[in-house]
Motif scaffolding. Sequence first.
Motif: not given
Length: 606
Positions: A94, A102, A96-98, A124-125, A142, A73
């Motif tokens: 790799d 990213p 991701s962001s919540t 991955s967003d 993203a 995250d």
Amino acid sequence: MKAVRITAMLLGVMMLLTIATAVFAQETTYTADTTISLSDDAISVEGNGASVEGHIVTITSAGTYSISGTLADGQVTVDSEDEAAVVLILNGVDISSTTSAPINIANAEEVVLVLADGTENFVSDASTYVYENEEDDEPNAAVFSDDDMTITGSGSLTVEANFNDGIASKDSLTITGGTLNVTSVDDGIRGKDSLVIDGATITITSEGDALKSDEDEDAELGYITIESGTFNITAGGDGIQAETDLTINDGTFNISTAGGSTATIDEDLSAKGIKAGAILTINGGTFDIDTGDDAVHANDTVIVNNGTFNIATGDDALHADLTLEINGGDINITRSYEGIESSVITFNAGNIHVVSSDDGVNASGGDTETTEGTAQATPEDMGTPPENNGEFTGTPPEGAQDRGPGGNRFPGGNGNGGFPGGGFGEDGDNYIYFNGGTIVIDAEGDGIDANGSIEMSGGVVIVNGPTMSMNGALDYNVSFNITGGTLVAVGSNGMAQAPSQSSTQYVMMVNLDASQPEGTLLHIESSDGESILTFAPTKAYQSIVVSSPDIEEGATYTIYTGGSADGTATDGLYTESSYIGGIQSTSLTVSGIVTQIGNGGGRGPR
């Protein structure tokens, strides 16, 4: 003004490709100024130009940055005031962001995203973004850039976009390499000002458009240029969509939109395969297209110079609102509502096969889009079929009008809410030109329908169908002048029409006493035994229109049906073959430019 706009756009494309090529050539010599190692425990930075706050690393200076590692995250942000490029080497990340994107390029003169050799990179967003201010709407992808961005290298990047777009630049986006795999809830890859692609392998699954440029306030922007690459596209909207011009020079394209050609789509949805708001030019490439909407479409002009096409569509295969020109290529349309449609259509070369549920080739003004599921007139609505005098005894469906004195069909064809094949009525601005190439049509509606005029000077044109007497293999409102080439048009005789008496090449039109089953050979030979035509239609037929340089005035020709022929047939036409066993149907002596025998409900020549 159009020429100036196109020249400026071409110069812009050349500049972008020059910059991108130079960047790509330097890839193996890149030396990172700063190394960034991502980790959920802590992000480490070796060098200058980047700072860390929690799980966010911010790059504030021009330079080259090598990034590797994993963030469950977090975010990589670029916010640089320097007048030089920021180069980000993705060396196996790799991210991701919540809460956001990213990778967020908030400010930079230019950003180059390098996919390092042999690496796999993932972003991955969030499904919902959290902005500092309620009025904010950036980032919205993203991988997002507020400025010019180039993606290059030979590694791979997989993008899972859960909020909006996959990869987006608010300025120009250039892609010169790498393997990109994008899944998005809206558009896949978008360069607002322009999108230029050369040499990448791109796979997109998008709920919106797949490849897009949508600047609509500057006529010199909003364009897409594809030099080469491999494209596997599954889109809920358009496959490739340019607000202005779209040019494809080469590449391999597998495009499916809106569930494909058998799907029923909302009439308000644009789900075209390849779409340009202005001029669409295809110079080469291999295209497998299966679309719920038009396969190849331009609001202005379509030009096909080369390429190999396999097309299935729930609407038109090739559509241009104004002009459509085919100068080469192999075009195989296996399923369409109307095969090829524009106000002006020109065939100069190419090998073209059309299967259509309505008109095969249609010259008509305006946009006549019709998709699967659109209400059509049924046979019960059509009135009594015409007798030999060509007049209707039935009542037209509501909204249709008779053509008036001498007319024999109701205007307003399937795509316009009236009788099949009716079109838009007489219009002298609509033309079809056959100058060369081979055009083979299998139509349920009119084979060739010109709501205006047809001119044929060369090439081979073969029409199979229709079988319903409410349509004709040939249909024109003003004139059909044939001066060269070979024309074979067979179908039902209720609406059969021959080329005009103003032609200079001789024409025979024969209406048989009875319909012949599909595949029944048609043979025409002269009184001295010379074969003029041996042809195996793919549909039942009762009317025959033939024109070729071999037909001579004063000569007598015999028409046979059935029998058999040796040799090989191409598109149903036999060459250098012998014919035996047929039944003589009739004979005629050519007494003028158009010689017609037999009873039929059509108008014949004009």
